[in-house]
Design a protein around this motif. Structure first.
Motif, mmCIF file in Angstrom:
data_model
loop_
_atom_site.group_PDB
_atom_site.id
_atom_site.type_symbol
_atom_site.label_atom_id
_atom_site.label_comp_id
_atom_site.label_asym_id
_atom_site.label_seq_id
_atom_site.Cartn_x
_atom_site.Cartn_y
_atom_site.Cartn_z
ATOM 1 N N SER A 52 -28.087 -2.718 -4.569
ATOM 2 C CA SER A 52 -27.238 -2.445 -3.824
ATOM 3 C C SER A 52 -26.052 -3.443 -3.680
ATOM 4 N N PRO A 53 -25.133 -3.075 -2.945
ATOM 5 C CA PRO A 53 -23.786 -4.056 -3.062
ATOM 6 C C PRO A 53 -24.053 -5.294 -2.422
ATOM 7 N N ASP A 54 -25.223 -5.271 -1.242
ATOM 8 C CA ASP A 54 -25.580 -6.445 -0.263
ATOM 9 C C ASP A 54 -26.482 -7.275 -1.111
ATOM 10 N N GLN A 55 -26.232 -8.151 -1.717
ATOM 11 C CA GLN A 55 -26.912 -9.071 -2.600
ATOM 12 C C GLN A 55 -27.460 -10.260 -2.195
ATOM 13 N N ASP A 56 -26.907 -10.951 -1.019
ATOM 14 C CA ASP A 56 -27.518 -11.952 -0.735
ATOM 15 C C ASP A 56 -27.971 -13.062 -1.481
ATOM 16 N N ARG A 57 -26.910 -13.323 -2.168
ATOM 17 C CA ARG A 57 -27.062 -14.186 -3.552
ATOM 18 C C ARG A 57 -27.675 -15.538 -3.147
ATOM 19 N N ILE A 58 -28.221 -15.887 -4.155
ATOM 20 C CA ILE A 58 -28.906 -17.718 -4.032
ATOM 21 C C ILE A 58 -27.641 -18.461 -4.397
ATOM 22 N N ARG A 59 -27.566 -19.322 -3.692
ATOM 23 C CA ARG A 59 -26.304 -20.191 -3.398
ATOM 24 C C ARG A 59 -26.528 -21.753 -3.809
ATOM 25 N N SER A 60 -25.518 -22.404 -4.236
ATOM 26 C CA SER A 60 -25.857 -23.803 -4.359
ATOM 27 C C SER A 60 -24.955 -24.684 -3.672
ATOM 28 N N GLN A 61 -25.195 -26.047 -3.764
ATOM 29 C CA GLN A 61 -24.022 -27.055 -2.996
ATOM 30 C C GLN A 61 -23.290 -27.453 -4.040
ATOM 31 N N LYS A 62 -22.009 -27.930 -3.292
ATOM 32 C CA LYS A 62 -21.030 -28.390 -4.225
ATOM 33 C C LYS A 62 -21.341 -29.809 -4.466
ATOM 34 N N ASP A 63 -21.056 -30.322 -5.920
ATOM 35 C CA ASP A 63 -21.389 -31.731 -6.374
ATOM 36 C C ASP A 63 -20.088 -32.358 -6.547
ATOM 37 N N ALA A 64 -19.487 -33.052 -5.801
ATOM 38 C CA ALA A 64 -18.387 -33.849 -5.612
ATOM 39 C C ALA A 64 -17.859 -34.411 -6.854
ATOM 40 N N GLY A 65 -19.001 -35.201 -7.535
ATOM 41 C CA GLY A 65 -18.610 -35.769 -8.851
ATOM 42 C C GLY A 65 -18.177 -34.859 -9.910
ATOM 43 N N LEU A 66 -18.771 -33.861 -10.052
ATOM 44 C CA LEU A 66 -18.349 -32.455 -10.947
ATOM 45 C C LEU A 66 -17.262 -31.733 -10.715
ATOM 46 N N ALA A 67 -16.989 -31.589 -9.331
ATOM 47 C CA ALA A 67 -15.862 -30.972 -8.820
ATOM 48 C C ALA A 67 -14.634 -31.819 -9.364
ATOM 49 N N ALA A 68 -14.785 -33.128 -9.293
ATOM 50 C CA ALA A 68 -13.716 -33.834 -9.694
ATOM 51 C C ALA A 68 -13.295 -33.860 -11.204
ATOM 52 N N GLU A 69 -14.363 -33.349 -12.100
ATOM 53 C CA GLU A 69 -14.124 -33.354 -13.287
ATOM 54 C C GLU A 69 -13.356 -31.935 -13.893
ATOM 55 N N VAL A 70 -13.361 -31.290 -13.039
ATOM 56 C CA VAL A 70 -12.691 -29.633 -13.272
ATOM 57 C C VAL A 70 -11.240 -30.174 -13.599
ATOM 58 N N PRO A 71 -10.744 -29.557 -14.722
ATOM 59 C CA PRO A 71 -9.383 -29.850 -15.179
ATOM 60 C C PRO A 71 -8.498 -29.380 -13.811
ATOM 61 N N ALA A 72 -7.536 -30.323 -13.750
ATOM 62 C CA ALA A 72 -6.469 -30.019 -12.506
ATOM 63 C C ALA A 72 -5.772 -28.363 -12.532
ATOM 64 N N ASP A 73 -5.485 -28.028 -13.619
ATOM 65 C CA ASP A 73 -4.810 -26.847 -13.650
ATOM 66 C C ASP A 73 -5.658 -25.635 -13.311
ATOM 67 N N ILE A 74 -7.011 -25.953 -13.497
ATOM 68 C CA ILE A 74 -7.818 -24.960 -13.131
ATOM 69 C C ILE A 74 -8.394 -24.884 -11.617
ATOM 70 N N ALA A 75 -8.462 -26.262 -11.200
ATOM 71 C CA ALA A 75 -8.837 -26.540 -9.906
ATOM 72 C C ALA A 75 -7.739 -26.356 -8.806
ATOM 73 N N GLU A 76 -6.453 -26.212 -9.236
ATOM 74 C CA GLU A 76 -5.477 -26.054 -8.302
ATOM 75 C C GLU A 76 -5.363 -25.047 -7.348
ATOM 76 N N ASP A 77 -6.128 -23.921 -7.862
ATOM 77 C CA ASP A 77 -5.965 -22.679 -6.647
ATOM 78 C C ASP A 77 -7.240 -22.464 -6.300
ATOM 79 N N GLY A 78 -8.141 -23.394 -6.284
ATOM 80 C CA GLY A 78 -9.392 -23.541 -5.646
ATOM 81 C C GLY A 78 -10.447 -22.355 -6.076
ATOM 82 N N LYS A 79 -10.249 -21.788 -7.178
ATOM 83 C CA LYS A 79 -10.896 -20.693 -7.847
ATOM 84 C C LYS A 79 -11.480 -20.790 -9.214
ATOM 85 N N LEU A 80 -12.520 -20.426 -9.507
ATOM 86 C CA LEU A 80 -13.093 -20.040 -10.861
ATOM 87 C C LEU A 80 -12.991 -18.654 -10.978
#
Length: 324
Positions: A52-80
């Motif tokens: 079904s479209p209602d997936q209730d996906r398994i989620r994880s938590q942000k890792d601030a250290g890894l988030a800081a490693e994302v290239p700036a031009d990719i992180a800029e819009d807040g989306k992957l």
């Protein structure tokens, strides 16, 4: 930590070279959406697939250290921005609403986005389009059962997250087994055009012809539904498809079974990996994110949810031509 290493992916025999140059992949390019009209399918191994479209996906938590490693031009819009083809149950396919794309590839992409502190922006594309749109930067990552090979390494970086196998399937009442070239002589086999499956079969046919044996007759269908109909009705002997899809059908149908398994990188080995533009800096971060997901247990939960524990890897590896 993710490792940076490069495995050698040996070229296939000459008969398959032209297919390799087309950036052929693991996934079936135009297979159908979820089989059946119900929103759940209970497998023979006890897995209950939620389609079904209602997936209730398994989620994880942000890792601030890894988030800081994302290239700036990719992180800029807040989306992957992640591309997937929506073409093969249970990997990436359309839910019962015929709009929402679900599956293990989508769940893993969601986990990676969570870990990097980004919103998942999922884009559905055709198998033929993802290479060009990833090179152009339209897609920041591809999660669609993409296997690593030498030709792709010239254009993309890879962060592995699953083992890569293909499965032969046949009617349940057959005595056919398929483990190598000798087993497919004279057989009618369905295969997706421009896929790793096709490359393997072309190479095996070349072996058969050298040995003076009748090669397999490769059959091409426009959709997964047409392929399975041909198989179940006896018009073809075998279908070679991504192993998770063949296992799904074996466990949710009473007329088909898996009769063989081969690594998608035959004659060596390969892995399924998140695919990113070469040298843009995102691949290593995704690899580290996958390692973090393995450590926190959410990775295993997703594979268990979709019955793919057999394809789990102990760690992610980053592959890049630039690391040679």
């Amino acid at each position: 930590m993710a490792t940076t290493r490069l495995r050698k992916f040996y070229p296939l025999p000459a008969a398959a070279a032209v297919v390799l140059l087309s950036l052929a992949g693991c996934a079936d390019p135009d297979s159908a959406a979820a089989e059946g009209a119900g929103s759940t399918a209970t497998a023979g191994n006890g897995v209950v697939y939620n389609t079904s479209p209602d997936q209730d996906r398994i989620r994880s938590q942000k890792d601030a250290g890894l988030a800081a490693e994302v290239p700036a031009d990719i992180a800029e819009d807040g989306k992957l921005t992640v591309a997937s083809t929506g073409g093969s149950v249970p990997l990436s396919f359309h839910a019962t609403d015929d709009k929402t794309v679900i599956g293990t590839e989508i769940d893993l992409a969601q986990l990676v986005a969570d870990k990097l502190g980004l919103e998942l922006d999922l884009q559905v594309t055709s198998w033929e389009n993802w290479p060009l749109k990833t090179e152009s930067g339209d897609y920041e990552a591809v999660f669609s059962n993409v296997g690593i090979n030498d030709e792709r390494l010239k254009k993309f970086d890879f962060a592995s997250y699953r083992a890569a196998y293909m499965g032969f399937e046949a009617k349940k009442d057959t005595d056919i087994t398929a483990k190598g070239a000798a087993d497919i002589a004279g057989k009618k086999i369905a295969v997706g055009s421009g896929t790793n499956q096709e490359k393997i079969l072309l190479a095996w046919n070349e072996e058969l012809e050298k040995d003076g044996k009748e090669p397999a007759s490769l059959q091409y269908y426009s959709s997964e539904a047409d392929t399975i109909l041909a198989l179940s009705s006896g018009r073809i002997d075998l279908n070679l498809a991504p192993y998770p899809s063949t296992v799904y059908r074996e466990n949710t149908r009473d007329d088909l079974k898996v009769v063989g398994k081969v690594n998608a990188g035959w004659p060596t080995e390969t892995l399924v990996a998140a695919t990113t533009e070469r040298g843009n800096g995102l691949g290593p971060v995704i690899s580290e994110a996958v390692d973090a997901l393995i450590a926190d247990g959410s990775y295993a939960q997703v594979l268990e949810r979709w019955g793919l524990e057999e394809e789990a890897v102990p760690e992610s590896e980053f592959f890049s031509e630039d690391s040679k």
